[in-house]
Every structure is written in structure tokens, then in C-alpha cells.
Design an enzyme around this catalytic site. Structure first.
Site, PDB file in Angstrom:
ATOM      1  N   CYS A  79     -11.090  40.062 -17.259  1.00  0.00           N
ATOM      2  CA  CYS A  79     -11.391  38.718 -16.900  1.00  0.00           C
ATOM      3  C   CYS A  79     -12.494  37.998 -17.318  1.00  0.00           C
ATOM      4  O   CYS A  79     -12.395  36.858 -17.655  1.00  0.00           O
ATOM      5  CB  CYS A  79     -11.322  38.625 -15.224  1.00  0.00           C
ATOM      6  SG  CYS A  79     -12.400  39.768 -14.680  1.00  0.00           S
ATOM      7  N   ASP A 311      -8.575  30.211 -13.495  1.00  0.00           N
ATOM      8  CA  ASP A 311      -8.508  31.676 -13.013  1.00  0.00           C
ATOM      9  C   ASP A 311      -7.515  32.591 -13.986  1.00  0.00           C
ATOM     10  O   ASP A 311      -6.551  32.255 -14.286  1.00  0.00           O
ATOM     11  CB  ASP A 311      -7.836  31.665 -11.669  1.00  0.00           C
ATOM     12  CG  ASP A 311      -8.088  33.078 -10.900  1.00  0.00           C
ATOM     13  OD1 ASP A 311      -8.380  34.095 -11.917  1.00  0.00           O
ATOM     14  OD2 ASP A 311      -8.006  33.097  -9.593  1.00  0.00           O
ATOM     15  N   HIS A 313      -6.818  35.617 -13.522  1.00  0.00           N
ATOM     16  CA  HIS A 313      -6.099  36.797 -13.041  1.00  0.00           C
ATOM     17  C   HIS A 313      -4.789  36.505 -12.730  1.00  0.00           C
ATOM     18  O   HIS A 313      -4.115  36.486 -11.719  1.00  0.00           O
ATOM     19  CB  HIS A 313      -6.911  37.017 -11.483  1.00  0.00           C
ATOM     20  CG  HIS A 313      -8.342  37.364 -11.790  1.00  0.00           C
ATOM     21  ND1 HIS A 313      -9.401  36.349 -11.924  1.00  0.00           N
ATOM     22  CD2 HIS A 313      -8.794  38.669 -12.002  1.00  0.00           C
ATOM     23  CE1 HIS A 313     -10.545  37.050 -12.020  1.00  0.00           C
ATOM     24  NE2 HIS A 313     -10.103  38.406 -12.113  1.00  0.00           N
TER      25      HIS A 313
END
Length: 427
Positions: A79, A311, A313
């Protein structure tokens, strides 16, 4: 349901409560997005378009093994590497396309395609997950180990040396201090007489107004720091002016500046929150890489007491970008997410892009005025010269920089980030 919500609901599956893609609220408070100001009451479509134009790098799966025998996905550990890619991609877009560039799926822009291909998940792409992960070994991180903000900044600095197209000067400030002279020395690329003559002739080939632009004034910072740029009189002939500056002229390499900071022990100190939000108002802003515990995020803006972020993820299949018109919809996110700024992990890195020396001087002025002089506890210090007790630039480069500002608590606890909240993009 509007188009944005329809696109998301048709292509993504979520874990309940994990990701909030709620649209921007209707409020009088402005939204600051990488130096640009928006109103959700009057500029909502432009704001959405700006968010969607940002390159969104997420977890990928089924790419070629890293190092030939390593992982084929970065899910659970990549990430922060993806956040670093997003910062660097935005710097390249600002440089080659401009901050106001807008992504349009129906328009094929060769420069944009070239930028995107540099991040493809293949070992021969300069800013791929393969290159970043393997370069991380030189920073003491095994392939598959989680990075902190400082580590990814140091790795991108090393990889940028091989990018001849952009010739970025990447600087990672240490010890909460930006040294102006160090950055100017890094960015000023001395030229040969032949190169200088070509540069000067390009400037002087325009109108008298263009010729006046080469006469640069003294720039004064509010804290008493002065910058004296080479000054050429518009009344001199081109030959006389060239001779006058032949020993002083240089070409500025575009600057990508990382400022790693630790703003608390386990929680961010409230004294820093106002300054953090202010950084998004600077026109040179490339956002912040950081996140919350076990969860790296790329922060691109602020509204009220919330920060706006992309993000990484999301796990998506690896894609092929080696075409003139690659399928790139999965590299753009319809909505950004938001979270309260107080939830940030205290280890972050501020990111900025300065196209020219004048742009950097402007950044220094505004940093001093908005982030130092007006704050009881500044985020970082701005100094003209390197402190005498500091090691030389050469010895610091030889050591490769410190990684002490990474997410130290998290680094000790894990190699694979199995606690990340994730969801997968189907396809």
C-alpha cells in the site's frame, strides 16, 4: 443513482464498513485539492473531475513474479509503495501536462500514456512495483516487507536517476528541516557554453517582452533570506549578456520534495493539524503520504476537519498498458474518501513539486508566512544553510538517508500486512 455511484456499484464489491466513497458534502467550507480551491455548492463537477484525473494505483494481482521468483501480488504489503507511485505520477503529470490537465477517457493523450506506462507492473518499467520493491532492498526492506513514508521517498529518489525524460531532482529533507542551499545546489544543473548559448537564444528569440523576462530581480523571504539570481540587462546585446552570465547560469531541474515528519508518538499532536491542512492550499502541493495504523493512504486535499484521500486497498488484476490506447479506467477512481485529520498516523511525508527556481522561491515565501511564522509549533524548519554540526551532503548521500521516521511501531510488528481492510475489483 448518478453516474459516479453507478460506476462504483457495478464494478466493485466492498467489505461492509471498510470503504466510504461518499460524495463531497454540500457546504460553504472550501475544498482544497493539491493547491486548487473548490466550492461543493458551485464547482462540484469540476471537483469530481479533478479527483478522477488523479492516477490511482492500487494493489494488483497476477503480475510477473518480482525478482523472477517472488510475489505475484502486492496485496497486504504494497500500500505505501502504491501511495509513492501516486505522488510521483502526479509530479510527472504536473510537469509534462500541467496541474490543470483533466483525464478524458475518450481522448488518447500520448504524453499521458507514456507516464502511465512507466508504472506498469513489469520489471522493465522504471517506476513499477517490481523496481520499487527491489530497490527497497538497498534501504533494508526485503521484497514483500511493508514500507514507511521515508523509505518509499528514498527509493523513489534512487529510481528517478534513471528517468532521463523528466530529469527530476528528488530531495528528501531530513531532521524536520528543509535546507534551501542544498536544494538549489541539487536542482541547478550547470550548462556548457554551447547549451547556454542555445538556451539564451531560445529566450531572446521572442519579443522585447520575452527579453525583459530574463532580467530577474532579487527575491526576499520574510525571514530575511535573500536570493540573488543572475541579472542580465535588457539593453545588452545577446552576446554581451551571454558573456556576462557565462559563469553563473544554470538550468533548473524540476524538484520533487519529500519532507518526512513524525508528528507525535502514537497519535498526531493537535498542534500540527492546522498546518497540515494548510499545506494543501500551496500551489506546489502534491499531497501527503501517510495513513492510519496498518493502512497507508495518499492524501490529496482537505475540507473542514477532514482530509481527502485515495485508497490503494483495492486488489485489481494486472493490466497490459503496452499499447497506444491502453485500457486505463482502472487507474482512475470516481470518488475520493475522507477521514478526520486527527485519525492520521503521526508518521507522514509532505510532498511538493516546484517546476522552476522562481516556483521554489515562491514556495519558500509561503511556507515561512503560512507554516512557520504564523504557527506556535511549525511542522518543519526552513533554513538557508546547512547547520555546521550536520554531516556533509556527500556523506549523507553515501549513507542513503535515515529511515527512522518510518512507521516504526508497525514495521516491527509485521512483514506482510494481513490486517489491511481490503476489497477486490472484479474483472
Amino acid at each position: 443513482m448518478d453516474l459516479y455511484a453507478a460506476l462504483n456499484s457495478s464494478s466493485m464489491t466492498y467489505e461492509t464498513g471498510v470503504v466510504d466513497y461518499e460524495d463531497f458534502p454540500q457546504t460553504e467550507e472550501p475544498v482544497w485539492l493539491l493547491g486548487k480551491k473548490y466550492s461543493t455548492l458551485y464547482d462540484l463537477e469540476e471537483l469530481r473531475s479533478d479527483v478522477k484525473s488523479k492516477l490511482w494505483f492500487t494493489y494488483r494481482k497476477n503480475f510477473a513474479p518480482i525478482g523472477g521468483t517472488g510475489p505475484t501480488t502486492d496485496t497486504g504489503w504494497g500500500c505505501m509503495l502504491r501511495c509513492g507511485q501516486m505522488v510521483l505520477a502526479q509530479a510527472l503529470i504536473n510537469h509534462h501536462l500541467g496541474r490543470d490537465w483533466v483525464w478524458k477517457p475518450e481522448v488518447i493523450n500520448p504524453t499521458y500514456v507514456q507516464i502511465l506506462q512507466m508504472f506498469q507492473d513489469k520489471k522493465n518499467c522504471i517506476y513499477s512495483i517490481h523496481q520499487i520493491a527491489q530497490m527497497g532492498v538497498s534501504e533494508g526492506k526485503a521484497v514483500g516487507q511493508w514500507f514507511g513514508p521515508n523509505t518509499v521517498a528514498q527509493v523513489l529518489k534512487k529510481l528517478s536517476v534513471y528517468d532521463d525524460w523528466t530529469s527530476l531532482a528528488v530531495h528528501v529533507a531530513m531532521d524536520n528541516t528543509v535546507i534551501i542551499d542544498d536544494i538549489k545546489d541539487l536542482c541547478k544543473m550547470q550548462t556548457t557554453s554551447q547549451q547556454m548559448n542555445k538556451t539564451y537564444n531560445n529566450i531572446c528569440s521572442g519579443s522585447s517582452k520575452s527579453q525583459q523576462q530574463i532580467t530577474s530581480a532579487v527575491t526576499t523571504l520574510e525571514n530575511g533570506i535573500y536570493f540573488q539570481c543572475p541579472k542580465l540587462s535588457s539593453q545588452l546585446s545577446s552576446g554581451q549578456a551571454l558573456s556576462s552570465c557565462s559563469n553563473r547560469c544554470s538550468i533548473w531541474r524540476p524538484l520533487l520534495l519529500f519532507i518526512p515528519l513524525r508528528l507525535g508518538l502514537t497519535d498526531i499532536n493537535p498542534l500540527y493539524i492546522k498546518g497540515l491542512k494548510t499545506t494543501f492550499t500551496l500551489k506546489q502541493s502534491l499531497g501527503i503520504i501517510g495513513g492510519r495504523p496498518n493502512h497507508a493512504l495518499y492524501f490529496i486535499g482537505a475540507i473542514g476537519n477532514e482530509v481527502v484521500f485515495l485508497d490503494p486497498h483495492t486488489t485489481q488484476p494486472a493490466t497490459v498498458l503496452d499499447t497506444d490506447s491502453p485500457s486505463d479506467e482502472s487507474y482512475h477512481c470516481c470518488y475520493a474518501s475522507r477521514m478526520d485529520v486527527s485519525q492520521l498516523d503521526p508518521s507522514i511525508a509532505l510532498c511538493f513539486y516546484c517546476r522552476s527556481e522562481a516556483d521554489f522561491d515562491n514556495w519558500c515565501n509561503h511556507v515561512y508566512k503560512l507554516l512557520i511564522a504564523s504557527e506556535k509549533q511549525p511542522l518543519f524548519e526552513l533554513s538557508k544553510e546547512r547547520p555546521s554540526h550536520w554531516p556533509s551532503v556527500e556523506s549523507e548521500q553515501a549513507q542513503g538517508g535515515s529511515t527512522s521516521l518510518d512507521f516504526t511501531i508497525l514495521d516491527e510488528e509485521r512483514i506482510f500486512d494481513t490486517s489491511d481492510d481490503e476489497f477486490e475489483l472484479l474483472g
